[in-house]
Design an enzyme around this catalytic site. Structure first.
Site, mmCIF file in Angstrom:
data_model
loop_
_atom_site.group_PDB
_atom_site.id
_atom_site.type_symbol
_atom_site.label_atom_id
_atom_site.label_comp_id
_atom_site.label_asym_id
_atom_site.label_seq_id
_atom_site.Cartn_x
_atom_site.Cartn_y
_atom_site.Cartn_z
ATOM 1 N N TYR A 1 12.636 8.404 5.323
ATOM 2 C CA TYR A 1 11.434 7.632 5.670
ATOM 3 C C TYR A 1 11.026 7.780 7.145
ATOM 4 C CZ TYR A 1 7.952 3.954 5.628
ATOM 5 O OH TYR A 1 6.761 3.264 5.733
HETATM 6 N N1 LIG Z 1 4.878 -2.335 3.592
HETATM 7 C C1 LIG Z 1 5.375 -2.022 4.757
HETATM 8 O O1 LIG Z 1 6.212 -2.734 5.295
HETATM 9 C C2 LIG Z 1 4.912 -0.783 5.475
HETATM 10 C C3 LIG Z 1 5.208 -0.677 6.834
HETATM 11 C C4 LIG Z 1 4.787 0.447 7.518
HETATM 12 C C5 LIG Z 1 4.082 1.438 6.870
HETATM 13 N N2 LIG Z 1 3.818 1.316 5.534
HETATM 14 C C6 LIG Z 1 3.079 2.412 4.913
HETATM 15 O O2 LIG Z 1 1.899 1.901 4.322
HETATM 16 C C7 LIG Z 1 1.495 2.767 3.270
HETATM 17 C C8 LIG Z 1 1.145 1.943 2.046
HETATM 18 O O3 LIG Z 1 2.308 1.285 1.610
HETATM 19 P P1 LIG Z 1 2.319 -0.186 0.985
HETATM 20 O O4 LIG Z 1 3.240 -0.996 1.813
HETATM 21 O O5 LIG Z 1 0.930 -0.670 0.741
HETATM 22 O O6 LIG Z 1 3.115 0.073 -0.380
HETATM 23 P P2 LIG Z 1 2.618 0.206 -1.884
HETATM 24 O O7 LIG Z 1 2.007 -1.065 -2.350
HETATM 25 O O8 LIG Z 1 3.795 0.718 -2.668
HETATM 26 O O9 LIG Z 1 1.492 1.316 -1.795
HETATM 27 C C9 LIG Z 1 1.781 2.677 -1.819
HETATM 28 C C10 LIG Z 1 0.790 3.334 -2.745
HETATM 29 O O10 LIG Z 1 1.055 4.742 -2.795
HETATM 30 C C11 LIG Z 1 1.030 5.153 -4.160
HETATM 31 N N3 LIG Z 1 1.836 6.350 -4.347
HETATM 32 C C12 LIG Z 1 3.182 6.490 -4.420
HETATM 33 N N4 LIG Z 1 3.512 7.776 -4.637
HETATM 34 C C13 LIG Z 1 2.322 8.469 -4.700
HETATM 35 C C14 LIG Z 1 1.990 9.825 -4.930
HETATM 36 N N5 LIG Z 1 2.932 10.750 -5.142
HETATM 37 N N6 LIG Z 1 0.689 10.176 -4.940
HETATM 38 C C15 LIG Z 1 -0.291 9.264 -4.739
HETATM 39 N N7 LIG Z 1 -0.044 7.958 -4.545
HETATM 40 C C16 LIG Z 1 1.262 7.563 -4.523
HETATM 41 C C17 LIG Z 1 1.602 3.959 -4.906
HETATM 42 O O11 LIG Z 1 1.249 4.021 -6.287
HETATM 43 P P3 LIG Z 1 2.074 3.117 -7.355
HETATM 44 O O12 LIG Z 1 1.847 1.701 -6.954
HETATM 45 O O13 LIG Z 1 1.454 3.462 -8.657
HETATM 46 O O14 LIG Z 1 3.501 3.552 -7.214
HETATM 47 C C18 LIG Z 1 0.908 2.818 -4.175
HETATM 48 O O15 LIG Z 1 -0.374 2.622 -4.664
HETATM 49 C C19 LIG Z 1 2.646 3.753 3.068
HETATM 50 O O16 LIG Z 1 2.334 4.973 3.676
HETATM 51 C C20 LIG Z 1 3.808 3.098 3.783
HETATM 52 O O17 LIG Z 1 4.760 4.028 4.245
HETATM 53 C C21 LIG Z 1 4.214 0.231 4.827
#
Ligand SMILES: NC(=O)c1ccc[n+]([C@@H]2O[C@H](COP(=O)([O-])OP(=O)(O)OC[C@H]3O[C@@H](n4cnc5c(N)ncnc54)[C@H](OP(=O)(O)O)[C@@H]3O)[C@@H](O)[C@H]2O)c1
Length: 306
Positions: free
Chosen positions: A176
């Site tokens: 990650y």
């Molecule tokens: N939450 C945190 O604490 C946090 C902190 C820093 C950065 N981020 C970043 O923020 C971004 C969004 O994350 P989130 O927290 O909103 O989590 P999330 O709710 O799991 O959103 C991630 C999205 O990406 C989709 N996804 C996964 N694999 C994929 C693929 N191969 N192709 C296309 N789409 C795909 C998922 O689809 P499914 O739902 O269908 O699996 C989901 O819609 C990510 O880049 C993450 O690294 C998150």
């Protein structure tokens, strides 16, 4: 004395506030393509920009996610199925976007899709564990960007890449942090290249937020087994560490993304969440010996986790 010191600081913030609150014109004619809209930040951003009147092209991984999103939004918002790890899926999505934006080009590309598992101590991982995350979080971002870039250049638009505070300071084993450091490096080179074409690149660096990404279903079975075997002390430590610093208001992140897409003067980097602003970003500027000392005192000792 204080007055002399505070006046320039106050003036700087006043000018910055005035500059940053200026909004680009004709938002209702601008298309924004967002990856990973099934849940989390992507889903909220799609709804937020739709309410703002922009033309949202939302890419979801699943049909279920796409249908649910369409049910919650206006007829302006359109969805497409996209798996960022598959070249043919990216090519098809780019063609779909091209047909919608026409000669105007694509105003905004938001690389948001991401996964966070398998994660854990590095020694628990094999090459495949690292590759799984890098494939989505880094190569996915690169391939989608390269494919959409001619459309973004045509609009003199914006690329918004979702990194993390873990792209500034590496504190978790597995792929990650590496993937997010890569997103930062890719975004920096892209920004320097694209400024000549009037394209702006912004990086979003959220702290820890409660979303579906924290579900450990993404572990491969061998990593899941190691987590299950870990002592209750280790599990409790990680649960506490995560929950204590976890933020629930996702709009802190999507407001940064919206600003990067709609302000005439977007920032290069946005940090979102109190933990990012007060702990991780300041720690990332400290000399390594001091940040190491901080994590040495606050982290689980390896002999307990391995
Ligand atoms: N939450 C945190 O604490 C946090 C902190 C820093 C950065 N981020 C970043 O923020 C971004 C969004 O994350 P989130 O927290 O909103 O989590 P999330 O709710 O799991 O959103 C991630 C999205 O990406 C989709 N996804 C996964 N694999 C994929 C693929 N191969 N192709 C296309 N789409 C795909 C998922 O689809 P499914 O739902 O269908 O699996 C989901 O819609 C990510 O880049 C993450 O690294 C998150």
């Amino acid at each position: 004395m204080w007055l002399y010191l505070m006046t320039p600081v106050g003036l700087y913030y006043l000018l910055r506030w005035y500059r940053e609150k200026q909004v680009v014109s004709n938002l209702q004619d601008k298309h924004v393509f967002i990856t990973g809209c099934d849940s989390g930040f992507g889903n909220l951003l799609a709804r937020q920009l739709d309410r703002r009147g922009m033309r949202v092209l939302a890419a979801c991984l699943t049909e279920k996610g796409a249908t649910e999103l369409r049910n919650k939004t206006s007829d302006r918002l359109e969805t497409v199925i996209l798996d960022v790890t598959k070249t043919e899926s990216i090519v098809a999505a780019t063609q779909w976007v091209k047909e919608r934006v026409g000669n105007r080009g694509l105003w905004g590309l938001v690389n948001n899709a991401g996964i966070s598992f398998p994660s854990g101590p590095n020694e628990w991982m094999n090459k495949e564990d690292f590759a799984k995350i890098l494939d989505v979080n880094l190569l996915g971002v690169i391939e989608v960007t390269l494919s959409m870039l001619p459309l973004v250049r045509k609009a003199k638009g914006r690329v918004v890449n979702v990194s993390s505070i873990l792209g500034r300071i590496s504190i978790v084993g597995g792929g990650y942090c590496i993937s997010k450091y890569g997103v930062e490096a890719f975004s920096d080179s892209l920004r320097r290249e694209l400024c000549y074409f009037g394209v702006k690149v912004a990086i979003i660096e959220p702290g820890f937020f409660q979303t579906a990404i924290s579900s450990s279903d993404g572990h491969f079975s061998h990593v899941k087994m190691l987590w299950e075997q870990a002592s209750s002390e280790v599990k409790e430590f990680y649960d506490k560490k995560f929950l204590l610093s976890c933020e629930w208001d996702l709009s802190l992140v999507t407001d940064c993304m919206e600003h990067a897409l709609t302000s005439r003067h977007p920032r290069t980097r946005y940090s979102a969440g109190w933990d990012a602003k007060l702990i991780y970003i300041p720690l990332s500027y400290l000399p390594t010996c001091l940040s190491d000392a901080f994590f040495y005192r606050t982290s689980m000792k390896p002999e307990k986790a391995l």
